[in-house]
Design an enzyme around this catalytic site. Structure first.
Site, PDB file in Angstrom:
ATOM      1  CD  GLU A  27      52.525  22.226  34.042  1.00 12.12           C
ATOM      2  OE1 GLU A  27      52.181  23.262  34.626  1.00 12.12           O
ATOM      3  OE2 GLU A  27      53.421  21.465  34.485  1.00 12.12           O
ATOM      4  CE  LYS A  30      50.775  23.694  38.145  1.00 10.52           C
ATOM      5  NZ  LYS A  30      52.077  23.816  37.415  1.00 10.52           N
ATOM      6  CB  CYS A  59      52.981  20.243  37.309  1.00 10.23           C
ATOM      7  SG  CYS A  59      54.793  20.241  37.420  1.00 10.23           S
TER       8      CYS A  59
END
Length: 263
Positions: free
Chosen positions: A44, A112, A144
């Site tokens: 990420e 995200k 994540c």
């Protein structure tokens, strides 16, 4: 159905903070030295390093020259690439996963959806999930904190993902959490799961590594350790099916009403 082996390189690395040029060079080197793999996965926000401030010079432009260099490298070595970076969008910046296919073509961007901590003030959340295609196989992408929400992986599974792949910048003291969540998402959806995390000290956090490839039965087919930079190779036989567990997707029922609830 015949299985196909997909090879993936899990690049558990520490990005150079606020230095996209250095990180681009590192990515090109990893791709060149792992050209036998179908897909190389970087963590990420690897493009500019993990930060939630001063994002404008760190943003990855999928139409820019640096991105074109990376795409040319992917095409030259026949290796698809998935990596994280900030992305300039209409209302600010997104925390994005960029995909380049094995022929060097942009293959989609995922933004995200579940933002963690200070990310909520720095980034615009994504509003759709994303499947990418590698060597004819569809992979569901997460970033994540997304993996801590079961409905994200389940939606990808229901959309036809044959495996899950998560890029992460998970920090102490949450290393165990992501080991647990990454494993749970694999088992409950009956899908192999590639999880690639940053490692080492960043601007504010110490990242926990723990990159791994998890089987549909929760076994670790590859593991990178918690402290060192390394590129670990994993093999996925797709499509994958558990020989000991039921097909939870096939057995699912629609969500039932809750009796005795509050508001």
């Amino acid at each position: 159905m015949a299985q196909h082996e997909l090879t993936v390189a899990l690049a558990q690395l520490t990005p150079a903070l606020r230095d996209p040029a250095a990180n681009l060079a590192r990515m090109q080197d990893v791709i060149a030295t792992h050209a036998e793999t179908d897909l190389v996965v970087f963590p990420e926000l690897f493009w500019g390093g993990y930060t939630t401030t001063g994002l404008e010079p760190l943003a990855c432009d999928p139409h820019g020259g640096a991105f074109a260099e990376l795409a040319a490298c992917a095409a030259r070595h026949g290796t698809a690439v998935l990596f994280g970076g900030a992305e300039a969008v209409e209302d600010g910046f997104a925390n994005s996963a960029f995909f380049i296919d094995q022929e060097g073509r942009p293959g989609g961007t995922y933004r995200k959806a579940q933002l963690f901590g200070d990310e909520s003030a720095a980034f615009v959340p994504g509003d759709e999930l994303r499947l990418i295609t590698v060597a004819g196989h569809r992979l569901g992408v997460m970033i994540c904190f997304d993996i801590e929400f079961p409905e994200v992986a389940r939606a990808l599974a229901r959309a036809g993902a044959e495996a899950l792949v998560t890029i992460s910048a998970n920090m102490t003291p949450f290393g165990f959490d992501h080991h647990l969540f990454a494993t749970a998402r694999a088992v409950e959806n009956g899908l192999p799961h590639i999880y690639v995390n940053q490692v080492g000290k960043g601007e504010q956090f110490v990242f926990t590594g723990g990159s791994m490839a998890v089987s549909v039965d929760g076994e670790l087919n590859a593991r990178a350790g918690d402290q060192d930079e390394t590129v670990t190779r994993a093999r996925l036989a797709l499509p994958a099916r558990s020989e000991i567990r039921p097909d939870y997707l096939a057995l699912r029922r629609d969500v039932l009403p809750v009796a005795g609830g509050g508001d």
